[in-house]
Scaffold this motif. Sequence first.
Motif, mmCIF file in Angstrom:
data_model
loop_
_atom_site.group_PDB
_atom_site.id
_atom_site.type_symbol
_atom_site.label_atom_id
_atom_site.label_comp_id
_atom_site.label_asym_id
_atom_site.label_seq_id
_atom_site.Cartn_x
_atom_site.Cartn_y
_atom_site.Cartn_z
ATOM 1 N N ASP A 116 -28.179 -3.938 29.337
ATOM 2 C CA ASP A 116 -27.972 -2.497 29.224
ATOM 3 C C ASP A 116 -27.270 -2.257 27.893
ATOM 4 O O ASP A 116 -26.107 -2.629 27.717
ATOM 5 N N ARG A 150 -26.058 0.190 26.559
ATOM 6 C CA ARG A 150 -24.983 1.182 26.474
ATOM 7 C C ARG A 150 -23.765 0.810 27.314
ATOM 8 O O ARG A 150 -22.760 1.514 27.267
ATOM 9 N N THR A 151 -23.884 -0.253 28.097
ATOM 10 C CA THR A 151 -22.702 -0.691 28.865
ATOM 11 C C THR A 151 -22.382 -2.171 28.634
ATOM 12 O O THR A 151 -21.320 -2.635 29.021
ATOM 13 N N GLY A 152 -23.321 -2.891 28.024
ATOM 14 C CA GLY A 152 -23.096 -4.323 27.805
ATOM 15 C C GLY A 152 -23.346 -5.173 29.029
ATOM 16 O O GLY A 152 -23.064 -6.376 29.024
ATOM 17 N N VAL A 153 -23.861 -4.580 30.096
ATOM 18 C CA VAL A 153 -24.130 -5.365 31.307
ATOM 19 C C VAL A 153 -25.355 -6.247 31.067
ATOM 20 O O VAL A 153 -26.400 -5.771 30.606
ATOM 21 N N GLN A 172 -27.930 -8.920 32.936
ATOM 22 C CA GLN A 172 -28.429 -9.554 34.160
ATOM 23 C C GLN A 172 -29.341 -10.698 33.732
ATOM 24 O O GLN A 172 -30.248 -10.474 32.923
ATOM 25 N N MET A 201 -19.093 -14.607 32.339
ATOM 26 C CA MET A 201 -17.949 -13.978 32.992
ATOM 27 C C MET A 201 -16.712 -14.828 33.174
ATOM 28 O O MET A 201 -15.637 -14.285 33.384
ATOM 29 N N LEU A 223 -18.660 -7.882 28.969
ATOM 30 C CA LEU A 223 -19.155 -6.520 28.700
ATOM 31 C C LEU A 223 -18.788 -6.062 27.301
ATOM 32 O O LEU A 223 -19.613 -5.507 26.569
ATOM 33 N N GLU A 224 -17.520 -6.289 26.924
ATOM 34 C CA GLU A 224 -17.043 -5.795 25.639
ATOM 35 C C GLU A 224 -17.719 -6.501 24.476
ATOM 36 O O GLU A 224 -18.101 -5.853 23.497
ATOM 37 N N LEU A 227 -21.318 -5.253 24.165
ATOM 38 C CA LEU A 227 -21.447 -3.864 23.723
ATOM 39 C C LEU A 227 -20.857 -3.658 22.334
ATOM 40 O O LEU A 227 -21.457 -3.013 21.480
ATOM 41 N N LEU A 228 -19.648 -4.169 22.109
ATOM 42 C CA LEU A 228 -18.907 -3.851 20.883
ATOM 43 C C LEU A 228 -18.997 -4.944 19.829
ATOM 44 O O LEU A 228 -18.676 -4.709 18.672
ATOM 45 N N HIS A 265 -17.054 -7.538 19.972
ATOM 46 C CA HIS A 265 -15.764 -8.232 20.003
ATOM 47 C C HIS A 265 -15.096 -7.973 21.340
ATOM 48 O O HIS A 265 -15.436 -7.005 22.034
ATOM 49 N N LEU A 279 -11.805 -7.139 23.872
ATOM 50 C CA LEU A 279 -10.635 -6.268 23.821
ATOM 51 C C LEU A 279 -9.488 -6.983 24.511
ATOM 52 O O LEU A 279 -9.662 -7.546 25.577
ATOM 53 N N ALA A 280 -8.322 -6.926 23.879
ATOM 54 C CA ALA A 280 -7.170 -7.629 24.451
ATOM 55 C C ALA A 280 -6.386 -6.678 25.336
ATOM 56 O O ALA A 280 -5.936 -5.627 24.902
ATOM 57 N N LYS A 281 -6.245 -7.059 26.592
ATOM 58 C CA LYS A 281 -5.521 -6.220 27.532
ATOM 59 C C LYS A 281 -4.020 -6.418 27.387
ATOM 60 O O LYS A 281 -3.231 -5.552 27.720
#
Lengths: 775, 285
Positions: free
Chosen positions: A629, A631-634, A636, A672, A751-752, A755-756, A758, A760-762
Amino acid sequence: MTELQYIGKPARRVDALEKVMGKAKYIADRKLPGMLHARCLRSEAPHALIKKLDVTPALAVPGVRAVITSEDFFEHSLFGFPVKDEYVLAYRKVRYVGEAIAAVAADTPEAALAGVQAIVCELEPLPGVFDMEHALDPDAAQVGPDRPDDQHPNFLDLLIVRQADPLAEIEQCAVKLDERYSVGPQEHAYIEPEGALAVPTREGGVLVYAPNQSPFVNYGVLAMVLDLPHNLVRVIQPPVGGSFGGKDDQIYQMSAQVAKLALLTGKPVRLVYSREESLISSYKRDPMHIRIRLGADSDGTLRAVKFEGLMDSGAYASESTFTAWRGSIHAMGAYRYNACAVDIKCVYTNNGYYGAFRGFGNTEVCAGIEQAIDELACAVGMDPLDFRLKNCLHVGDRTAHGQILTESVGLPDCIKTVRRLSDWDRKRAAYANQTGNIRRGIGVAALYHGTSLGAEGADYAGSTIAVEQNYSIDLTSGLTDYGTGSRTVFTLIAAEELGVSPDRIHMQRPDTDTAIESGPTVASRSTMLGGNAARVAADNLRQTLDYAAADLLGCELHQLVRSGEAYVGPDEEPVAWERVVDHAREMGLALSAHGKWTAPRIEWDHHHGTGTPYMAYHFASQVAEVEVDMRTGVVQVVNFWAVHDPGKVIFPQGAYGQVYGGVAQGLGYALMEQITYTNGYLQETNFESYLIPTSVDVPEITAQFVEAPFSKGPYGAKNIAEPSMVPAAPAILNAIYHATGKRVRDLPANLERVLLGHDLAKGGSAKACKLGLKT
Amino acid sequence: MARFDYVRAHSIAEALQLLGEAGLISRPLAGGTDVMVFVRNEKPPFDRLVDISRVPEMKIIERRGDEVFIGAAVTFTEAEQNALLREVAGCLAEACRSVGGPAVRNAGTLGGNVANAAACADSLPALACLDAVAHVRSLTGERSFLLNELIQGANRTAIRPGELLTHFTFPVPPAGVRSAFLKLGRRNAQAISRLSMAAAGRLDAAGRVDYARLAPGAAMPRPQRFTEVEALLLGQAPTDELLAAAGAKTAEVMIGVTGRRWSTEYKEIAIQAMAEQTLRRVLCQ
């Protein structure tokens, strides 16, 4: 060869019924009268000096029977192989969050926890090393042990492969690639957490039940750290709920803890980890930073590779030097080169610690090189599958290590077969110019994986076999079955050799008092090493029975034929196998035999990076089809094909099972499974945050075998357990690129990243670890 | 393991008696899929759990006049398999089907999902989208809240000690309204939502939007309808441009509430896609 009766034919796993009926007794199911419960005090600091350790308050807690520290062991409990740098209980320092400092045995788990909380332990924090890129900085805190040379103490090892001068060669190439990749740590996530149960013996020794990878290694470690003669130590293997490389040193450490507590209290002592304790304190697959330079001619002829890897070993060496060695051997992929250089460096940090995990270095490097090869094919303008087929290893080729492959190279057939099964060419073209939000892609990876230990060490295994009074047959191996199906493999091999039904054979789990030391159960070596040992043992027994049959039938050995289990002589009257056994007994023949098989000697020159690393290789090619996807980076994974050359397949359902499980584990690694250490504190302390694929994340997997027999393997068999996993991640990543046109060079492709581009660091904290250690 | 007492209630009246009993702190237990996980790691802030999972009055799903009544102890499995909910509240049935795995859905309840008030709870956007009202009872009376009044922030609600969330009601949507739910997680099951989206809508005879509801999940500390997005849709034909504008507006409203956080770079893009896809399902199919 006459037609095989049992090898390669449908069979039932010897442990299938006890497992599906819930009758298998794992460590957590084993309770003995008077059994005590153990629990460890664990470090809440990633790096600290133990300034004070007073266990007397714990001994005053009701129900607490004994408390131990490193002082209770020989040489402060120092152990480890091949590098001796770890302690059964921490000595003077702690180097990671979760490291065991003291162990308590008590009447109940609650009393054990209260005992742990009563221990006075003062830790003086030390600066930590949390970024492997800075582990060797001159001012980096010392994590590793003192060294005799002038190397940084955080330097653990450097493994190399050398053939000519790749950078000079790449200079001359029309097409070049220079890219960086990374893979993250991975948790084994076995369904059964670690455990061990020790029982003191009347003679002053100890019997340990533990889900070992290698019962004889545990046996050796126990004798050493307990300072007991070997005859007072016994290790028995119960059923194991998965290992994947993870039940090695950690289990030996736990075994030594409960063994010492059992010796001190005179009572059985059991230690079973909670899931949090397992995740926080056990080792994981090592992360690696990779730089790959490749060069090819414009016609797609691959010429040179330079591979540089930096690998985190964490707080202790564990198996990292061996992992890095296997990684270095496979880092260039299964291709022909004029020039090759591999350098994999491993360093100490305070990020937990890293050890063995399915694929053992090859999983890590394959994720890098198989993406790089894909990128280079793209740069040349060739189909990536054609590019692999053009450059891959064939029989007669010389590898980058200087080894000439004389037999059993099924790779070209694997690639051609997976092309056909996956409908590669049509899909590759069909997905070339998509514009929608949901896009499909198809990607390939190729693999080779050296069989058994290779030049890592002495490579042998032993087996015993005996006919019992009721005409059943007892078979042992020093190698254990932690879910791979090796007990069934050994059973089928022995049945085939003896010409008896597999139902007669009771394949025992290892017991160090009765089985023959066989080296470690690692490196997908059971089928080849243990299988050969079972074959030799059964063959020795068969010769005795043939001799008795010839005597009974009054004929020469060469006149004997078999009809099912029965023996038939020149008079063509079948004689039941039991009758032959009876006759052998009347003759006074011993109906038991040993078998030992040692792999052919091979050499690796660590200083020059050349030699013969392995006697044979597994080959494979896998293709993944994904839907992304945009637009969401999902992502399957919608289809998966895996074609493997494991040599002759002994136990087909077992081999297919290995492929399905391996692909699922590789899918998790690709998409994942993410481990995060924040200043040394693990963030994913249970399965709500450490995600592995569920049944609805894994697609239909089509597996097929190309059986290129290896002359020294039992019936031509090589291996399957680890290689089934290794190429899955790069196949999926290459498919994502085909779908999106964007490379995700860092694993997992979450996902990130998809999509992006890179992650993202939480940001993290020490909270989950601190809670988890009190659970 | 934490120590606490357990008692089962057989009616709402009995549950309220037990919850209001002086001298000890009692909390309701429904499916236990949150509370049992919590007490594994942390000291329980209660002495006793009052099991309300089998209270018959709290297991009812039925139409009462122009409203739908759902008992708070209805499990996700019961909700997603219910014919009435599937017919008039597709977004709620779909949200319940997306929760965890079968074991969690068989135990977990709608009331528990709301009372636990995790920002990522899957039923919240669907209930918000339906304008659901939560009904809370105690020995002294009953209070009713819209969802975004009941939930005051992550894991915080207006429910007081001694009170019990007994049921939800929501108006039966007008004829012809369709609703849908989408979930985005890191895997296909047993995944905590990164984002979710509930939407409801209808077109008039001229093909223009005459009913629109949109409520994202896992995007805000409290569930709420995005009325700005709904207003943008009303009276318009559901063209690609309109849906894209609705998606962009959804992201804008979210960031307006939450500000830019570590996850915003991702969610800003993904929530547009989620809003567009969900609206497309209710307005264009």
